[in-house]
Each structure stands twice: as C-alpha cells, then as structure tokens.
Write a protein that holds these residues in place. Sequence first.
Motif, mmCIF file in Angstrom:
data_model
loop_
_atom_site.group_PDB
_atom_site.id
_atom_site.type_symbol
_atom_site.label_atom_id
_atom_site.label_comp_id
_atom_site.label_asym_id
_atom_site.label_seq_id
_atom_site.Cartn_x
_atom_site.Cartn_y
_atom_site.Cartn_z
ATOM 1 N N THR A 36 50.281 2.727 -43.137
ATOM 2 C CA THR A 36 50.766 1.354 -43.265
ATOM 3 C C THR A 36 52.122 1.192 -42.592
ATOM 4 N N LEU A 98 48.684 -7.538 -43.166
ATOM 5 C CA LEU A 98 49.339 -6.269 -43.469
ATOM 6 C C LEU A 98 50.221 -6.390 -44.708
ATOM 7 N N GLU A 102 50.124 -4.309 -48.124
ATOM 8 C CA GLU A 102 51.292 -3.625 -48.699
ATOM 9 C C GLU A 102 51.512 -4.051 -50.147
#
Length: 475
Positions: A36, A98, A102
Amino acid sequence: MQLKIPHAPHVVRWSVIGLVVFGWVWSMPAAQAQQTMRDRQVLEKEKKQNLEKMNQIRTILKQTASEKQAGLGQLKALDQQIHTQSQQIGLLNKDLQLTESEIAELRRASTTLSKDLDKLRDEYGSMIYAADKRRQQVNPLGFLFAADNFNQLVARYRYLRQYSDARQSQVRQMSNVRTMLDGKQRATQRKRQEQKNTIGAKVQETKSLETLKVVKNQVVKELGQKEAELRTELAESRRAVGQLEALIKRLIVREARERAEREARERAERDRIARLEAARKAAERKRAEDAIAAAEKAGEKPAPADVARVERPAEPEPAPKKPDERRNNNLNDEETALASSFTSSRAHLPWPVTKGFISDRFGRKPHPVLKGIYVENQGVDIQTNAGEGVRSVYDGIVQDVTSMPGMNNVVAIQHGDYFTVYAKLRSVSVRVGQRVKARESIGTVATDKNGVSEIQFQIWKEFTKLNPESWLTPR
C-alpha cells in the motif's frame, strides 16, 4: 515437607496475548502495508508529474489565448489540457480508492487491537482478583517465612517476584496496545480528512474540465467559420512540410555520398600503400637474388641476409574481411560508436526544450476542424513559452542551418546514421560543422502570428522517419 506454590496461569497467558498482538500488528499485515505504501508513493509521483504538466500547459495556453483570434495552436493546447485534466481526475479516483483501502486496513487493525486490549484487561482483572484472594488466605510474609528450608524460601520469593513482574508487564502491555490503538484511530481520522480533501479536489477538477470543454467548443465554432482561411493555412503548412522533408532527404543523400566518397578515398589510399609495400618487397627480393648470383659466380659464399630474403616464402594475400553490418553505410568508427550510443538512448533523450508539451503527435490524424481532411506530422510539435531556448538532444555534428517559409530557421544535427531536426526557430546559435553536446543550446523558439511558440522536432534514421515521442524521456 514438599513445597506447594499456588498456580498462576495468568503469568503465562499475558505473554501469549502480547505475542499475538504484536505478531498480528507487525508481521501479518506488513507485506500488505508495504505494498500500500508503494502504491501511494507511485500515485503521488504520478499526481505531481501530471500537475506540473497541467501548470505548464495552463501557462502556455494563457500566452496563446491572449491573442484576440482563436487559432489551431490554441485548440491543440486546449486538447492537451483537457487530456491532462482527465488524467488528473483519473488519478484522484485512484487516490480515493487507495485511501478507502488504507482506511479499511486501519479499521481492521483498530478492531483487532481493541479486542486484544479487552483480553488484556480481562486477564489483568483476573490476575488482580486471584492475587487479592490469595492475599486474604495467605500473608506474603507469612508465606515466605513458612518455608521449611532456605531453598524453599528462595523458591517462594522467586514466585512472588515473578508474579509481581507479570502484573507490571501486563500493565505495560495494555499501555502499549492503547497507544497503538490511539495511533490507528488518529491515522484513520487523518485519512478521512484526506479523503474529504480529495473529493473536493475532484469536484473542482471536474468543473474545470467542463469549463475547458466549453472553451474548446467555442474555439472550434470560431475556427469553423474560417474554413477558407484554414484551408489556405493547411496548404501552406503542407508546402512547408514538403520542403522540409525534401531538405532532409537531400541532406541525407549528400551525407551518404560524402561518406561513400570518403570510404572510396580511404580504400584507394589503402590499396596504394599495399601496392607500394608489395613493390618494395619485390625489389628487395630481386636485389637479394642478384647478389646471390654474383657471389656464386665469383665463387664466394652468399650473404646470409640475402639467402634469408630469397628463401622467405611469399606472404599470402590477406583474406577478405567479413563485412561489418554497422559499416555497410560507410560510417567510420567514431560515427558507428555515436550511432550505437544514440540507439541505446531510446526513451531517455532529453527534451529539446526544458518546458513544454507535445501539442501534435507523430503520424496521420484527422484535421481538428476541417471535416474529411487528414494531416500527417513527420515529427512532433512541442508548444512552449515564448523565447524558450532550444537545445540539442544528443551529441552530434551540425550538418545544416537554413531558413524556409513556414518553418522559420531549421537546424539538422547528425548522430552517426541518425539525424535530429529542429524547425520553427526564431534564432540560431550554431553553425554548420560545429560539434555540439547533449543539452547544448542551438537557438530559441519562434512565435507565430497567433501567439503560439512551438517547435517542430523530428528524428530520422537514414530515410526512415521515427516517432520522437518514443525517444524522449517520458514526462
């Protein structure tokens, strides 16, 4: 008397939970967290590069739009700005995805930490309860001094000390987990705020995109009312492109002829030297034979050097060299090395201007306004700031500097069997025959009547036109 120490299961259980907590937080999601993080770094780099490109296009477009009349240069700049604006929205969508990922990771970590903290609290409560219950039943000092012997006293002391240490460790463990949990919750809040900011930026970029499309439609409409003027400009442009192509081909033919003539001269010189050497050796052999004949006639012993010269076998003619594919175009060693180096620089060449964007790409495409008309670009057009310096993209030799209608000043630089061509220059600072280095200034960009500052950049390999965009460093 046999020593009996009360059972303390929590002394072991707290450490097991600690291993589970830190094992999950640090080892299990580590690979996912690293991936990530890498994805985030790549995305931020792409966003930064695209934003820089957008700012460059916006700055250049302001110069073009300052003219009262719309032009094709302005239209091409708008197309590129719309393209980069769409890319930015796409990157913001990736950013949102994204960020959501997260946040999900942080939420999972927080949930696990919260559960582990509850377990630790339960374990600690059970430990305190058991200790208090034993304290009511057995006084610690009485427990110690009730030992039958010294060894038993030491064992009981170690037990009490171990139990005390276990409780203190349990407290530290709960504090660590609480700190980690607070950190995850704060990180989640930050990500939520970042997500909110990204959504706001996306809304703003979407509005800007719609505005750009409206402006583009207005420019297209205005240009559509100038069809006759556009057709005249197209004819002039095609005439200029044809003249430039003819110039480059003449230059390549001239260079090929000069290389062939140079190779012929060098070959003739090599043959002349070889003939002279053969004649010299034949004369020496003839003199030795005459000296030996004279000595034998006089009844004397011939000189060893003369005998050796006569008895030495004739040297065989050298075998023809295998033709070097790199030299079949008559390049010398220096030119061959330069061409090879240029080839290995594909996708790594510096841009001919430090700031700018490709406003028209290589190849055949429909005219942006005239219906049913196709135009072909033999290189790429790069719009830039007015007065921007133009530089060579690689080491080479300037082979031509000329001026022609529609292309202003033109500079052609040779790199072995490659040529780079820089057209639409306002001024030129190099001369024919001059050696230049990569990034060395060769002139400045010209600005046309519509306020467009644009160069035409081409790459040729002998008579083959190459797509310059695949050779330049990606922006």
